[in-house]
Each structure stands twice: as structure tokens, then as C-alpha cells.
Motif scaffolding. Structure first.
Motif, PDB file in Angstrom:
ATOM      1  N   ASP A  59       0.837  -1.190   0.000  1.00  0.00           N
ATOM      2  CA  ASP A  59       0.000   0.000   0.000  1.00  0.00           C
ATOM      3  C   ASP A  59       0.875   1.243   0.000  1.00  0.00           C
ATOM      4  OD1 ASP A  59      -2.266   1.513   0.055  1.00  0.00           O
ATOM      5  OD2 ASP A  59      -2.598   1.285   2.212  1.00  0.00           O
ATOM      6  N   TYR A  60       0.525   2.221  -0.807  1.00  0.00           N
ATOM      7  CA  TYR A  60       1.311   3.442  -0.881  1.00  0.00           C
ATOM      8  C   TYR A  60       1.183   4.274   0.391  1.00  0.00           C
ATOM      9  CZ  TYR A  60      -2.934   6.160  -1.786  1.00  0.00           C
ATOM     10  OH  TYR A  60      -4.158   6.750  -1.688  1.00  0.00           O
ATOM     11  N   LYS A  61       0.183   3.988   1.218  1.00  0.00           N
ATOM     12  CA  LYS A  61      -0.005   4.737   2.457  1.00  0.00           C
ATOM     13  C   LYS A  61       0.851   4.208   3.604  1.00  0.00           C
ATOM     14  CE  LYS A  61      -4.279   4.047   1.497  1.00  0.00           C
ATOM     15  NZ  LYS A  61      -5.693   3.796   1.533  1.00  0.00           N
ATOM     16  N   ASP A  62       1.469   3.043   3.412  1.00  0.00           N
ATOM     17  CA  ASP A  62       2.333   2.457   4.441  1.00  0.00           C
ATOM     18  C   ASP A  62       3.755   3.000   4.262  1.00  0.00           C
ATOM     19  OD1 ASP A  62       3.451   0.931   6.401  1.00  0.00           O
ATOM     20  OD2 ASP A  62       3.124  -0.996   5.415  1.00  0.00           O
ATOM     21  N   THR A  63       3.983   4.223   4.752  1.00  0.00           N
ATOM     22  CA  THR A  63       5.266   4.877   4.518  1.00  0.00           C
ATOM     23  C   THR A  63       6.400   4.222   5.302  1.00  0.00           C
ATOM     24  OG1 THR A  63       4.790   6.495   6.242  1.00  0.00           O
ATOM     25  CG2 THR A  63       4.208   7.082   3.981  1.00  0.00           C
TER      26      THR A  63
END
Length: 87
Positions: A25-29
């Protein structure tokens, strides 16, 4: 004098395959920062140890996170010049 047998290098196993993380997921930085260098570049497969598919998924997720401003494009700020500019 006998020659020592050469030791085979240990093959890197994809961390994402091992943990069975099928979606990145791109939100899991936090996860994505593990695949970035200190200057903000995406680490290569050779360095990170990812398989082909997960490396592609990580690259796409990092690019999406940069677009949404969750990750920086680079961590290097503007350089200050020591001299004066001629006008």
C-alpha cells in the motif's frame, strides 16, 4: 598446498514473499522507507533483495506516495553557494 573450497554466496530472499505481503500500500510509509536510500532514491533489487514483482510494486507505491506528498522526492535541500552572483 590445498585450495579451500569456495563458499557459495547466500541468496537473498524477498522479504515481502517471506512475510506473504501480497499487497503493498502506498499509504504504508514505514514499509516504503525501507526501500529508499538516505537521499530518497529507490533501492535496486540487488540491494533490497526483492523479487521482480515486488520490486515493481514497491516502485509504483513509492511513486504514488510521492505524488500524494507522503514521501519526499529527495531529502537533499537546496545548496547554498558561497560566492555572490554577477548581475
Amino acid at each position: 598446498m590445498r585450495k579451500r573450497p569456495e563458499r557459495e554466496p547466500k541468496k537473498k530472499v524477498c522479504m515481502l514473499c517471506r512475510d506473504k505481503a501480497w499487497d503493498i500500500d502506498y499509504k504504508d510509509t514505514g514499509l516504503l522507507r525501507r526501500f529508499l536510500s538516505d537521499r530518497g532514491k529507490i533501492r535496486s533489487r540487488r540491494i533490497s533483495g526483492n523479487c521482480r514483482q515486488h520490486q515493481r510494486d514497491v516502485a509504483v507505491a513509492v511513486k504514488n506516495a510521492r505524488e500524494v506528498a507522503l514521501l519526499p522526492y529527495s531529502s537533499v535541500g537546496p545548496q547554498k553557494s558561497g560566492g555572490s552572483r554577477r548581475t
